[in-house]
Design a protein around this motif. Sequence first.
Motif, PDB file in Angstrom:
ATOM      1  N   SER A 180     -14.574   4.319  -3.762  1.00  0.00           N
ATOM      2  CA  SER A 180     -14.728   5.334  -2.727  1.00  0.00           C
ATOM      3  C   SER A 180     -13.355   5.904  -2.392  1.00  0.00           C
ATOM      4  O   SER A 180     -12.329   5.316  -2.735  1.00  0.00           O
ATOM      5  CB  SER A 180     -15.358   4.725  -1.469  1.00  0.00           C
ATOM      6  OG  SER A 180     -16.610   4.155  -1.750  1.00  0.00           O
ATOM      7  N   ARG A 181     -13.345   7.028  -1.706  1.00  0.00           N
ATOM      8  CA  ARG A 181     -12.070   7.623  -1.307  1.00  0.00           C
ATOM      9  C   ARG A 181     -11.542   6.862  -0.089  1.00  0.00           C
ATOM     10  O   ARG A 181     -12.143   6.854   0.972  1.00  0.00           O
ATOM     11  CB  ARG A 181     -12.228   9.106  -0.981  1.00  0.00           C
ATOM     12  CG  ARG A 181     -12.690   9.949  -2.158  1.00  0.00           C
ATOM     13  CD  ARG A 181     -12.612  11.438  -1.848  1.00  0.00           C
ATOM     14  NE  ARG A 181     -11.247  11.923  -1.896  1.00  0.00           N
ATOM     15  CZ  ARG A 181     -10.675  12.644  -0.934  1.00  0.00           C
ATOM     16  NH1 ARG A 181     -11.333  12.934   0.170  1.00  0.00           N
ATOM     17  NH2 ARG A 181      -9.421  13.071  -1.060  1.00  0.00           N
ATOM     18  N   ILE A 182     -10.387   6.222  -0.273  1.00  0.00           N
ATOM     19  CA  ILE A 182      -9.755   5.422   0.766  1.00  0.00           C
ATOM     20  C   ILE A 182      -8.346   5.961   0.991  1.00  0.00           C
ATOM     21  O   ILE A 182      -7.564   6.084   0.037  1.00  0.00           O
ATOM     22  CB  ILE A 182      -9.670   3.932   0.366  1.00  0.00           C
ATOM     23  CG1 ILE A 182     -11.059   3.367   0.069  1.00  0.00           C
ATOM     24  CG2 ILE A 182      -8.960   3.129   1.456  1.00  0.00           C
ATOM     25  CD1 ILE A 182     -11.970   3.275   1.251  1.00  0.00           C
ATOM     26  N   ALA A 183      -8.004   6.285   2.239  1.00  0.00           N
ATOM     27  CA  ALA A 183      -6.625   6.658   2.565  1.00  0.00           C
ATOM     28  C   ALA A 183      -5.775   5.390   2.549  1.00  0.00           C
ATOM     29  O   ALA A 183      -6.151   4.376   3.139  1.00  0.00           O
ATOM     30  CB  ALA A 183      -6.565   7.322   3.934  1.00  0.00           C
ATOM     31  N   ILE A 184      -4.631   5.447   1.871  1.00  0.00           N
ATOM     32  CA  ILE A 184      -3.809   4.255   1.659  1.00  0.00           C
ATOM     33  C   ILE A 184      -2.390   4.503   2.168  1.00  0.00           C
ATOM     34  O   ILE A 184      -1.788   5.545   1.896  1.00  0.00           O
ATOM     35  CB  ILE A 184      -3.768   3.869   0.173  1.00  0.00           C
ATOM     36  CG1 ILE A 184      -5.166   3.454  -0.307  1.00  0.00           C
ATOM     37  CG2 ILE A 184      -2.759   2.748  -0.081  1.00  0.00           C
ATOM     38  CD1 ILE A 184      -5.243   3.183  -1.801  1.00  0.00           C
ATOM     39  N   GLY A 185      -1.867   3.530   2.910  1.00  0.00           N
ATOM     40  CA  GLY A 185      -0.480   3.565   3.342  1.00  0.00           C
ATOM     41  C   GLY A 185       0.261   2.331   2.873  1.00  0.00           C
ATOM     42  O   GLY A 185      -0.362   1.300   2.574  1.00  0.00           O
ATOM     43  N   LEU A 186       1.579   2.423   2.788  1.00  0.00           N
ATOM     44  CA  LEU A 186       2.409   1.289   2.385  1.00  0.00           C
ATOM     45  C   LEU A 186       3.518   1.092   3.402  1.00  0.00           C
ATOM     46  O   LEU A 186       4.151   2.060   3.839  1.00  0.00           O
ATOM     47  CB  LEU A 186       3.045   1.506   1.012  1.00  0.00           C
ATOM     48  CG  LEU A 186       2.118   1.675  -0.187  1.00  0.00           C
ATOM     49  CD1 LEU A 186       1.957   3.157  -0.523  1.00  0.00           C
ATOM     50  CD2 LEU A 186       2.668   0.941  -1.413  1.00  0.00           C
ATOM     51  N   ASP A 187       3.754  -0.190   3.792  1.00  0.00           N
ATOM     52  CA  ASP A 187       4.906  -0.451   4.636  1.00  0.00           C
ATOM     53  C   ASP A 187       6.129  -0.672   3.752  1.00  0.00           C
ATOM     54  O   ASP A 187       6.073  -0.528   2.519  1.00  0.00           O
ATOM     55  CB  ASP A 187       4.639  -1.612   5.596  1.00  0.00           C
ATOM     56  CG  ASP A 187       4.716  -2.993   4.943  1.00  0.00           C
ATOM     57  OD1 ASP A 187       4.886  -3.084   3.711  1.00  0.00           O
ATOM     58  OD2 ASP A 187       4.581  -3.994   5.688  1.00  0.00           O
ATOM     59  N   THR A 188       7.243  -1.008   4.353  1.00  0.00           N
ATOM     60  CA  THR A 188       8.527  -1.014   3.640  1.00  0.00           C
ATOM     61  C   THR A 188       8.539  -1.971   2.461  1.00  0.00           C
ATOM     62  O   THR A 188       8.878  -1.590   1.327  1.00  0.00           O
ATOM     63  CB  THR A 188       9.655  -1.373   4.622  1.00  0.00           C
ATOM     64  OG1 THR A 188       9.620  -0.471   5.732  1.00  0.00           O
ATOM     65  CG2 THR A 188      11.013  -1.275   3.933  1.00  0.00           C
ATOM     66  N   ASN A 189       8.188  -3.220   2.692  1.00  0.00           N
ATOM     67  CA  ASN A 189       8.259  -4.201   1.611  1.00  0.00           C
ATOM     68  C   ASN A 189       7.172  -3.984   0.569  1.00  0.00           C
ATOM     69  O   ASN A 189       7.393  -4.240  -0.620  1.00  0.00           O
ATOM     70  CB  ASN A 189       8.192  -5.614   2.190  1.00  0.00           C
ATOM     71  CG  ASN A 189       9.513  -6.031   2.811  1.00  0.00           C
ATOM     72  OD1 ASN A 189      10.517  -6.109   2.122  1.00  0.00           O
ATOM     73  ND2 ASN A 189       9.515  -6.262   4.103  1.00  0.00           N
ATOM     74  N   ALA A 190       6.005  -3.500   0.982  1.00  0.00           N
ATOM     75  CA  ALA A 190       4.958  -3.195   0.005  1.00  0.00           C
ATOM     76  C   ALA A 190       5.401  -2.070  -0.916  1.00  0.00           C
ATOM     77  O   ALA A 190       5.189  -2.126  -2.135  1.00  0.00           O
ATOM     78  CB  ALA A 190       3.668  -2.822   0.714  1.00  0.00           C
ATOM     79  N   LEU A 191       6.026  -1.037  -0.355  1.00  0.00           N
ATOM     80  CA  LEU A 191       6.507   0.069  -1.176  1.00  0.00           C
ATOM     81  C   LEU A 191       7.551  -0.409  -2.176  1.00  0.00           C
ATOM     82  O   LEU A 191       7.507  -0.046  -3.357  1.00  0.00           O
ATOM     83  CB  LEU A 191       7.103   1.160  -0.279  1.00  0.00           C
ATOM     84  CG  LEU A 191       7.733   2.346  -1.010  1.00  0.00           C
ATOM     85  CD1 LEU A 191       6.705   3.095  -1.851  1.00  0.00           C
ATOM     86  CD2 LEU A 191       8.398   3.295  -0.010  1.00  0.00           C
ATOM     87  N   PHE A 192       8.478  -1.245  -1.714  1.00  0.00           N
ATOM     88  CA  PHE A 192       9.538  -1.714  -2.605  1.00  0.00           C
ATOM     89  C   PHE A 192       8.997  -2.620  -3.705  1.00  0.00           C
ATOM     90  O   PHE A 192       9.415  -2.538  -4.854  1.00  0.00           O
ATOM     91  CB  PHE A 192      10.599  -2.462  -1.802  1.00  0.00           C
ATOM     92  CG  PHE A 192      11.753  -2.950  -2.638  1.00  0.00           C
ATOM     93  CD1 PHE A 192      12.740  -2.070  -3.065  1.00  0.00           C
ATOM     94  CD2 PHE A 192      11.838  -4.281  -3.029  1.00  0.00           C
ATOM     95  CE1 PHE A 192      13.795  -2.512  -3.858  1.00  0.00           C
ATOM     96  CE2 PHE A 192      12.890  -4.733  -3.811  1.00  0.00           C
ATOM     97  CZ  PHE A 192      13.877  -3.837  -4.225  1.00  0.00           C
ATOM     98  N   ARG A 193       8.022  -3.471  -3.372  1.00  0.00           N
ATOM     99  CA  ARG A 193       7.592  -4.508  -4.305  1.00  0.00           C
ATOM    100  C   ARG A 193       6.376  -4.149  -5.150  1.00  0.00           C
ATOM    101  O   ARG A 193       6.074  -4.851  -6.109  1.00  0.00           O
ATOM    102  CB  ARG A 193       7.292  -5.797  -3.537  1.00  0.00           C
ATOM    103  CG  ARG A 193       8.516  -6.476  -2.979  1.00  0.00           C
ATOM    104  CD  ARG A 193       8.166  -7.789  -2.291  1.00  0.00           C
ATOM    105  NE  ARG A 193       9.358  -8.552  -2.005  1.00  0.00           N
ATOM    106  CZ  ARG A 193      10.153  -8.358  -0.956  1.00  0.00           C
ATOM    107  NH1 ARG A 193       9.843  -7.418  -0.092  1.00  0.00           N
ATOM    108  NH2 ARG A 193      11.230  -9.080  -0.785  1.00  0.00           N
ATOM    109  N   ILE A 194       5.687  -3.072  -4.830  1.00  0.00           N
ATOM    110  CA  ILE A 194       4.410  -2.827  -5.484  1.00  0.00           C
ATOM    111  C   ILE A 194       4.528  -2.712  -6.999  1.00  0.00           C
ATOM    112  O   ILE A 194       3.632  -3.112  -7.738  1.00  0.00           O
ATOM    113  CB  ILE A 194       3.720  -1.569  -4.904  1.00  0.00           C
ATOM    114  CG1 ILE A 194       2.268  -1.508  -5.382  1.00  0.00           C
ATOM    115  CG2 ILE A 194       4.487  -0.289  -5.241  1.00  0.00           C
ATOM    116  CD1 ILE A 194       1.429  -0.482  -4.641  1.00  0.00           C
TER     117      ILE A 194
END
Length: 283
Positions: free
Chosen positions: A56-70
């Motif tokens: 399904s269409r889900i809006a997704i956000g990333l915090d600082t460490n998630a963005l760096f480590r993804i």
Amino acid sequence: MTEHDMLDGNPASEIDLTFEVLNRDTTYSVIEHLADSLRKTQETPQGALSDFSLSSRIAIGLDTNALFRIGLNGASGADAVDYLASVHDAPLIIPGQVVQEVWNNALSAVQPNAKRIKKEIEDLSSEVEKLDRSLGPHSEELITAAHAFTQWHGDWIDENNQKAFVGTLSNLAARAISKSVPRVRFSRLAQIRNDTKTPPGFADPDSNHGDFFVWADFLYALASSDLTDVHGVLLITEDQKQDWSRTGVAHPVLSAEVEALTGLPFAVCTLKQFYTLVREVTK
């Protein structure tokens, strides 16, 4: 104008909408979210995400460490970045505060003392491995905390991780929405929420309101996004303090604020959980 541009039937700008939700200027029920959150904490770890699927269409956000480590976790990381960059067709949000924090944290990798810090972290890791778990009831907690500390700082100053992150950011930048609320207008609200232990951020020892502005920027970006046919809102975070979530279930106040702003359900997930969600739609 879409439904989420209206609050209590009155049109407002996205900034006003965000402020009104965070300041309790609009009426919404937290108690229903409290009951739902308590129920989910008693289910399996997947209970909090049972209503979420990337089919399904889900809006997704990333915090600082998630963005760096993804993108740092082998094939799983590469698949997740590829999904967000080329498959995901709902809003992808990188809060303005996250952009700022990434830059500040990344600077530690190019400081003159980075190599010395890296050596000290490696030495600490070595000493932790020698700790005797039979020293007492808190020895295991000390070992766990030390591992978390060394991993967090070690990741940020690792040169290879820095290079991989540049690739991740290049792939996501064209798709991402990044917004920042006005800091002066929201700063008193940040302090009031911290004083009243309103999430997120009250569990942080330094009280610098960084988590609040991550959240406020995230909500502002949601308010500014086209949420047509979007079925839920997901924030990827490795922060598991209770001002964000408990046993993987988002704090009920956060869920209530997202619903008040967008009319949509909200959940948080770790990178590991997000990798699983990606595999389910790409296998």
